[in-house]
Design a protein around this motif. Structure first.
Motif, PDB file in Angstrom:
ATOM      1  N   SER A 170       0.818  -1.216   0.000  1.00  0.00           N
ATOM      2  CA  SER A 170       0.000   0.000   0.000  1.00  0.00           C
ATOM      3  C   SER A 170       0.855   1.270   0.000  1.00  0.00           C
ATOM      4  O   SER A 170       0.359   2.344  -0.353  1.00  0.00           O
ATOM      5  N   PHE A 171       2.134   1.174   0.359  1.00  0.00           N
ATOM      6  CA  PHE A 171       3.008   2.337   0.285  1.00  0.00           C
ATOM      7  C   PHE A 171       3.200   2.782  -1.168  1.00  0.00           C
ATOM      8  O   PHE A 171       3.625   3.897  -1.422  1.00  0.00           O
ATOM      9  N   GLY A 172       2.873   1.899  -2.100  1.00  0.00           N
ATOM     10  CA  GLY A 172       2.941   2.247  -3.519  1.00  0.00           C
ATOM     11  C   GLY A 172       1.961   3.347  -3.890  1.00  0.00           C
ATOM     12  O   GLY A 172       2.077   3.956  -4.951  1.00  0.00           O
TER      13      GLY A 172
ATOM     14  N   THR B 274       3.913   8.708  -3.894  1.00  0.00           N
ATOM     15  CA  THR B 274       4.957   8.961  -4.888  1.00  0.00           C
ATOM     16  C   THR B 274       6.311   8.722  -4.228  1.00  0.00           C
ATOM     17  O   THR B 274       6.417   8.641  -3.000  1.00  0.00           O
ATOM     18  N   ALA B 275       7.374   8.638  -5.024  1.00  0.00           N
ATOM     19  CA  ALA B 275       8.717   8.454  -4.481  1.00  0.00           C
ATOM     20  C   ALA B 275       9.070   9.585  -3.511  1.00  0.00           C
ATOM     21  O   ALA B 275       9.641   9.348  -2.443  1.00  0.00           O
ATOM     22  N   GLY B 276       8.689  10.803  -3.858  1.00  0.00           N
ATOM     23  CA  GLY B 276       8.944  11.951  -2.980  1.00  0.00           C
ATOM     24  C   GLY B 276       8.194  11.843  -1.672  1.00  0.00           C
ATOM     25  O   GLY B 276       8.723  12.172  -0.602  1.00  0.00           O
ATOM     26  N   GLU B 277       6.935  11.408  -1.742  1.00  0.00           N
ATOM     27  CA  GLU B 277       6.140  11.234  -0.531  1.00  0.00           C
ATOM     28  C   GLU B 277       6.718  10.117   0.342  1.00  0.00           C
ATOM     29  O   GLU B 277       6.732  10.220   1.573  1.00  0.00           O
ATOM     30  N   GLN B 278       7.212   9.059  -0.297  1.00  0.00           N
ATOM     31  CA  GLN B 278       7.830   7.969   0.458  1.00  0.00           C
ATOM     32  C   GLN B 278       9.078   8.463   1.190  1.00  0.00           C
ATOM     33  O   GLN B 278       9.286   8.135   2.362  1.00  0.00           O
TER      34      GLN B 278
ATOM     35  N   GLN C 156      15.532   4.347  -6.420  1.00  0.00           N
ATOM     36  CA  GLN C 156      14.177   4.784  -6.744  1.00  0.00           C
ATOM     37  C   GLN C 156      13.215   3.624  -6.555  1.00  0.00           C
ATOM     38  O   GLN C 156      13.601   2.476  -6.544  1.00  0.00           O
ATOM     39  N   GLY C 157      11.969   3.925  -6.459  1.00  0.00           N
ATOM     40  CA  GLY C 157      10.969   2.904  -6.222  1.00  0.00           C
ATOM     41  C   GLY C 157      10.431   3.118  -4.821  1.00  0.00           C
ATOM     42  O   GLY C 157      10.070   4.206  -4.455  1.00  0.00           O
ATOM     43  N   VAL C 158      10.443   2.082  -4.025  1.00  0.00           N
ATOM     44  CA  VAL C 158       9.997   2.224  -2.644  1.00  0.00           C
ATOM     45  C   VAL C 158      11.140   2.842  -1.883  1.00  0.00           C
ATOM     46  O   VAL C 158      12.196   2.262  -1.710  1.00  0.00           O
ATOM     47  N   ALA C 159      10.917   4.062  -1.419  1.00  0.00           N
ATOM     48  CA  ALA C 159      11.987   4.848  -0.804  1.00  0.00           C
ATOM     49  C   ALA C 159      12.285   4.408   0.618  1.00  0.00           C
ATOM     50  O   ALA C 159      13.394   4.498   1.069  1.00  0.00           O
ATOM     51  N   ALA C 160      11.289   3.920   1.322  1.00  0.00           N
ATOM     52  CA  ALA C 160      11.494   3.598   2.740  1.00  0.00           C
ATOM     53  C   ALA C 160      11.326   2.099   2.968  1.00  0.00           C
ATOM     54  O   ALA C 160      10.250   1.619   3.221  1.00  0.00           O
TER      55      ALA C 160
END
Length: 153
Positions: free
Chosen positions: A106-108, A111-115, A147-151
């Motif tokens: 669900s973290f998808g 956006t990458a910035g929001e992550q 890039q992708g899932v940042a956290a």
């Protein structure tokens, strides 16, 4: 916050990690507290967990039976037993950590910035907690990641 941590896609994460390496949650907590190539006195583990030393003995027995830790004498105090991760223990800890720190799908929705922003905010909150400050596991990914899932926590 409680729903996010204990329900939904994250529910059962600890059980999944424990099942993957074949240990119960209690021994898993010890596994995460140990550092590779460093012995930890059993008394320190008991103090960290807030339990009696005899309880830690049982947890250490379970990990030792699986070949994940070994007991060694303290280098200067023969009364003290140290718990040390074996190579298998290091690998099991890494595998469990990968499962525990994998963000829910669900973290998808971010956006990458929001992550990255969420990661930074959660890190700030964790750093403000005296019980967590300075104790970030080396298993937890650092600030630079692809890039992708940042956290990936």
């Amino acid at each position: 916050m409680v729903d996010l941590l204990f329900s939904g896609q994250v529910h059962g994460r600890m059980g999944e990690a424990c099942g993957a390496i074949g240990v119960a949650p209690g021994p898993m907590k010890i596994l995460f507290h140990l550092e590779p190539d460093q012995g930890t006195p059993m008394r320190d583990l008991a103090d960290h967990m807030g339990v009696d030393a005899s309880y830690v003995t049982g947890l250490a027995d379970a990990l030792e039976e699986r070949g994940l830790v070994e007991r060694r004498p303290h280098p200067t105090d023969r009364r003290v037993k140290m718990i040390v991760l074996t190579d298998e223990g290091v690998a099991a800890r890494k595998r469990a950590s990968q499962l525990m720190y994998e963000p829910p799908a669900s973290f998808g929705a971010l956006t990458a910035g929001e992550q990255r922003q969420l990661r930074d905010l959660l890190r700030k909150v964790a750093d403000a907690d005296p019980a967590l400050a300075g104790g970030r596991s080396e298993l937890a990914p650092g600030p630079s990641r692809p890039q992708g899932v940042a956290a990936r926590r």
